[in-house]
Design a protein around this motif. Structure first.
Motif, mmCIF file in Angstrom:
data_model
loop_
_atom_site.group_PDB
_atom_site.id
_atom_site.type_symbol
_atom_site.label_atom_id
_atom_site.label_comp_id
_atom_site.label_asym_id
_atom_site.label_seq_id
_atom_site.Cartn_x
_atom_site.Cartn_y
_atom_site.Cartn_z
ATOM 1 N N ILE A 165 0.889 -1.246 -0.014
ATOM 2 C CA ILE A 165 0.146 0.003 0.041
ATOM 3 C C ILE A 165 0.705 1.277 -0.044
ATOM 4 O O ILE A 165 0.808 2.238 -0.640
ATOM 5 N N SER A 166 1.920 1.138 0.697
ATOM 6 C CA SER A 166 2.876 2.476 0.697
ATOM 7 C C SER A 166 3.678 2.734 -0.605
ATOM 8 O O SER A 166 3.759 3.876 -0.818
ATOM 9 N N SER A 167 3.611 1.608 -1.471
ATOM 10 C CA SER A 167 4.282 1.772 -2.622
ATOM 11 C C SER A 167 3.221 2.442 -3.708
ATOM 12 O O SER A 167 3.634 3.138 -4.430
ATOM 13 N N ILE A 168 2.145 2.315 -3.477
ATOM 14 C CA ILE A 168 1.190 2.947 -4.353
ATOM 15 C C ILE A 168 0.607 4.355 -3.729
ATOM 16 O O ILE A 168 0.864 5.330 -4.841
ATOM 17 N N PHE A 169 0.788 4.763 -2.436
ATOM 18 C CA PHE A 169 1.009 6.052 -2.164
ATOM 19 C C PHE A 169 2.142 6.990 -2.347
ATOM 20 O O PHE A 169 2.121 8.161 -2.536
ATOM 21 N N ASP A 170 3.050 6.225 -2.343
ATOM 22 C CA ASP A 170 4.504 7.182 -2.251
ATOM 23 C C ASP A 170 4.942 7.291 -3.812
ATOM 24 O O ASP A 170 5.962 6.920 -4.234
ATOM 25 N N GLN A 171 3.871 7.892 -4.535
ATOM 26 C CA GLN A 171 3.935 8.016 -5.813
ATOM 27 C C GLN A 171 3.792 9.853 -6.176
ATOM 28 O O GLN A 171 2.937 10.317 -5.590
ATOM 29 N N GLU A 172 4.640 10.337 -7.003
ATOM 30 C CA GLU A 172 4.443 11.845 -7.245
ATOM 31 C C GLU A 172 2.874 11.888 -8.075
ATOM 32 O O GLU A 172 2.477 12.906 -7.876
ATOM 33 N N ALA A 173 2.682 10.996 -8.863
ATOM 34 C CA ALA A 173 1.430 10.830 -9.506
ATOM 35 C C ALA A 173 0.529 9.523 -9.213
ATOM 36 O O ALA A 173 1.030 8.604 -9.740
ATOM 37 N N PRO A 174 0.004 9.692 -7.945
ATOM 38 C CA PRO A 174 -0.701 8.352 -7.463
ATOM 39 C C PRO A 174 -1.707 7.749 -8.584
ATOM 40 O O PRO A 174 -2.388 8.728 -9.277
ATOM 41 N N PRO A 175 -2.273 6.687 -8.211
ATOM 42 C CA PRO A 175 -3.491 6.340 -9.173
ATOM 43 C C PRO A 175 -4.608 7.089 -8.699
ATOM 44 O O PRO A 175 -4.753 7.696 -7.712
ATOM 45 N N ASP A 176 -5.644 6.995 -9.637
ATOM 46 C CA ASP A 176 -7.010 7.829 -9.466
ATOM 47 C C ASP A 176 -7.659 7.022 -8.446
ATOM 48 O O ASP A 176 -8.847 7.762 -7.852
ATOM 49 N N GLU A 177 -7.870 5.728 -8.567
ATOM 50 C CA GLU A 177 -8.345 5.007 -7.526
ATOM 51 C C GLU A 177 -7.649 3.672 -6.685
ATOM 52 O O GLU A 177 -6.830 3.355 -7.570
ATOM 53 N N LEU A 178 -8.060 3.398 -5.570
ATOM 54 C CA LEU A 178 -7.317 2.273 -4.749
ATOM 55 C C LEU A 178 -8.620 1.544 -4.233
ATOM 56 O O LEU A 178 -9.045 1.982 -3.293
ATOM 57 N N ILE A 179 -8.846 0.222 -4.873
ATOM 58 C CA ILE A 179 -9.631 -0.677 -4.167
ATOM 59 C C ILE A 179 -9.149 -1.863 -3.640
ATOM 60 O O ILE A 179 -8.395 -2.665 -4.160
ATOM 61 N N LEU A 180 -9.301 -1.739 -2.384
ATOM 62 C CA LEU A 180 -8.686 -2.999 -1.784
ATOM 63 C C LEU A 180 -9.877 -3.880 -1.405
ATOM 64 O O LEU A 180 -10.926 -3.675 -0.929
ATOM 65 N N VAL A 181 -9.566 -5.356 -1.609
ATOM 66 C CA VAL A 181 -10.564 -6.255 -1.625
ATOM 67 C C VAL A 181 -10.279 -7.541 -0.730
ATOM 68 O O VAL A 181 -9.203 -8.162 -0.903
ATOM 69 N N ASP A 182 -10.726 -7.336 0.430
ATOM 70 C CA ASP A 182 -10.266 -8.526 1.558
ATOM 71 C C ASP A 182 -11.210 -9.780 1.240
ATOM 72 O O ASP A 182 -12.301 -9.734 1.191
ATOM 73 N N ASP A 183 -10.451 -10.946 1.069
ATOM 74 C CA ASP A 183 -11.316 -12.037 0.686
ATOM 75 C C ASP A 183 -11.331 -12.982 1.967
ATOM 76 O O ASP A 183 -10.803 -14.271 1.895
ATOM 77 N N GLN A 184 -11.917 -12.776 2.821
ATOM 78 C CA GLN A 184 -12.334 -13.317 4.058
ATOM 79 C C GLN A 184 -10.992 -13.707 4.975
ATOM 80 O O GLN A 184 -10.638 -15.101 4.921
ATOM 81 N N SER A 185 -9.989 -12.777 4.907
ATOM 82 C CA SER A 185 -8.830 -13.196 5.692
ATOM 83 C C SER A 185 -9.021 -13.406 7.253
ATOM 84 O O SER A 185 -10.086 -12.826 7.946
ATOM 85 N N THR A 186 -8.323 -14.212 7.704
ATOM 86 C CA THR A 186 -8.388 -14.816 9.291
ATOM 87 C C THR A 186 -7.116 -14.172 10.095
ATOM 88 O O THR A 186 -7.174 -14.377 11.205
ATOM 89 N N ASP A 187 -6.316 -13.217 9.395
ATOM 90 C CA ASP A 187 -5.397 -12.475 10.044
ATOM 91 C C ASP A 187 -6.074 -10.997 10.380
ATOM 92 O O ASP A 187 -6.959 -10.716 10.138
ATOM 93 N N ASP A 188 -4.947 -10.061 10.625
ATOM 94 C CA ASP A 188 -5.656 -8.704 10.723
ATOM 95 C C ASP A 188 -5.433 -7.919 9.696
ATOM 96 O O ASP A 188 -5.083 -6.639 9.842
ATOM 97 N N SER A 189 -5.554 -8.533 8.612
ATOM 98 C CA SER A 189 -5.513 -7.734 7.055
ATOM 99 C C SER A 189 -6.283 -6.559 7.158
ATOM 100 O O SER A 189 -6.086 -5.537 6.813
ATOM 101 N N VAL A 190 -7.558 -6.841 7.743
ATOM 102 C CA VAL A 190 -8.511 -5.479 7.517
ATOM 103 C C VAL A 190 -8.203 -4.286 8.251
ATOM 104 O O VAL A 190 -8.188 -3.380 7.906
ATOM 105 N N ALA A 191 -7.872 -4.776 9.442
ATOM 106 C CA ALA A 191 -7.247 -3.537 10.521
ATOM 107 C C ALA A 191 -6.030 -2.944 10.078
ATOM 108 O O ALA A 191 -5.955 -1.623 9.990
#
Length: 396
Positions: A71-97
């Protein structure tokens, strides 16, 4: 000669799905030449397209430890993308947090939590439903991008409107982010380039997979036109979609590293290639569906060639242990040669077994591999030292 060789220096192409300009260059097709293609020069009077929008869709399942880097690699851009869509597929770790923490107060971010486990392509489809951008990059949660990817991709896509996708090169790292080497994809141009659909067919014939999947940015309507990713193709779905789109709409390419692929056990592609029966099933489906979606590319000759390439990849992934099974699905001299290799070369010498099987299954790939993946890459690495330094800094 191979079908698809373009005569002369002036190349034009038209397609009902996109308006194509004309290109003019000295040596645009790589067919039959031991050199990468040069970029084309726009000669059309069609106005340059506006800068396109790009969405990044990140499917995730239990990769919380890699999400900060991704995620930091996406934000650390001089020209970031127009949308960032994160899709959590029923993780059992703390991915969502972790995702909520990393994206708090960030504009243009959406977080989707699947109520049930949908698998990789199901998660990607959920992300696509929410995206409104013209182009989309699918980024695995354990991979990451390098500075400049979105600015460079947008510049290329604006310069070459109508292409179906853009791709670049990438680095390989281990689970601790230590650089391994450049991803072994062929270098098909010296500088930013745009290839017509007919040239993309030629590249696929000559090299097979000439993409680095982590850099692939697809035009959304081109992806929709081929039915997006076919789950039946499993870990090869993105490659086959890219080959099909490029054969229909053309492709832009940049010979510089703009993404990082993490090498780790149990990857999706390794699981696919490690199952020979599954690979044969994929080839069977491709023989049915390929000519429908990409008739220019999926000829009988190309389908036979891609089957041999996939079988060779299966041997490599298995470290030579699948040679006898591949021999059972082969015929003629290839079958006899594979049986000989399996009987006479001990399993401890797995690298020799893999190399010999490569020569038997894929003799047509020897020269392209030696040229495009070794000699030319030396030049590109010398010109891309800044990307290597960036990657080393990121690994510290």
């Amino acid at each position: 000669s191979v079908p698809g060789v373009l005569p002369g220096n002036l190349i034009t192409h038209s397609t009902p799905r996109a308006q194509w300009p004309a290109w003019q260059s000295g040596r645009t097709s790589p067919a039959g030449r031991n050199e990468p293609a040069r970029e084309g020069t726009m000669t059309s009077t069609i106005p340059q397209a506006r800068v396109p929008s790009i969405a990044v869709i990140v499917p995730n399942r239990n990769d919380a430890r890699y999400l900060p880097r991704c995620i930091s690699s996406i934000f650390d851009q001089e020209a970031p993308p127009d949308e960032l869509i994160l899709v959590d597929d029923q993780s059992t770790d703390d991915s969502v947090a972790v995702m909520r923490l990393l994206t708090a107060n960030r504009p243009g971010v959406q977080l989707i939590e699947n109520p049930v486990n949908l698998g990789v392509y199901g998660a990607l489809d959920e992300g696509l439903k929410r995206s409104r951008s013209e182009y989309v990059l699918f980024l695995s949660s354990n991979d990451f991008v390098l500075p400049g990817i979105f600015a460079h991709a947008k510049a290329c896509l604006a310069k070459y409107p109508g292409v179906g996708l853009w791709s670049a090169m990438g680095w390989l790292v281990d689970e601790a982010d230590r650089p391994i080497r450049l991803n072994p994809s062929p270098v098909v141009a010296w500088r930013d380039a745009c290839f017509t659909p007919q040239q993309c067919v030629q590249l696929a014939w000559r090299f097979g997979n000439w993409f680095t999947g982590t850099t692939l940015i697809y035009r959304r309507d081109a992806l929709d036109a081929v039915g997006s990713f076919d789950p039946a193709y499993k870990g090869l779905a993105d490659l086959l979609a890219a080959l099909t789109i490029a054969s229909r709409q053309g492709a832009a390419y940049s010979p510089a590293p703009y993404a990082v692929v993490r090498m780790h056990p149990g990857s999706h592609i390794s699981g696919t290639l490690g199952n020979l029966a599954g690979v044969e099933s994929i080839v069977g489906r491709l023989r049915e569906r390929g000519p429908v979606l990409g008739p220019r590319l999926f000829t009988l000759a190309f389908l036979d060639r891609i089957a041999l390439r996939f079988r060779g990849a299966t041997v490599r992934v298995s470290r030579g242990n699948s040679i006898s099974d591949v021999a059972g699905r082969s015929a003629g001299w290839r079958r006899r040669a594979l049986v000989w290799i399996d009987r006479l070369v001990p399993t401890q010498l797995w690298q020799a077994r893999v190399a010999l099987a490569f020569l038997v299954l894929r003799p047509f790939d020897v020269v392209p591999m030696l040229w495009a993946r070794i000699a030319v890459r030396i030049v590109v690495m010398a010109r891309s030292r800044h990307s290597g330094r960036t990657l080393r800094n990121l690994s510290q």
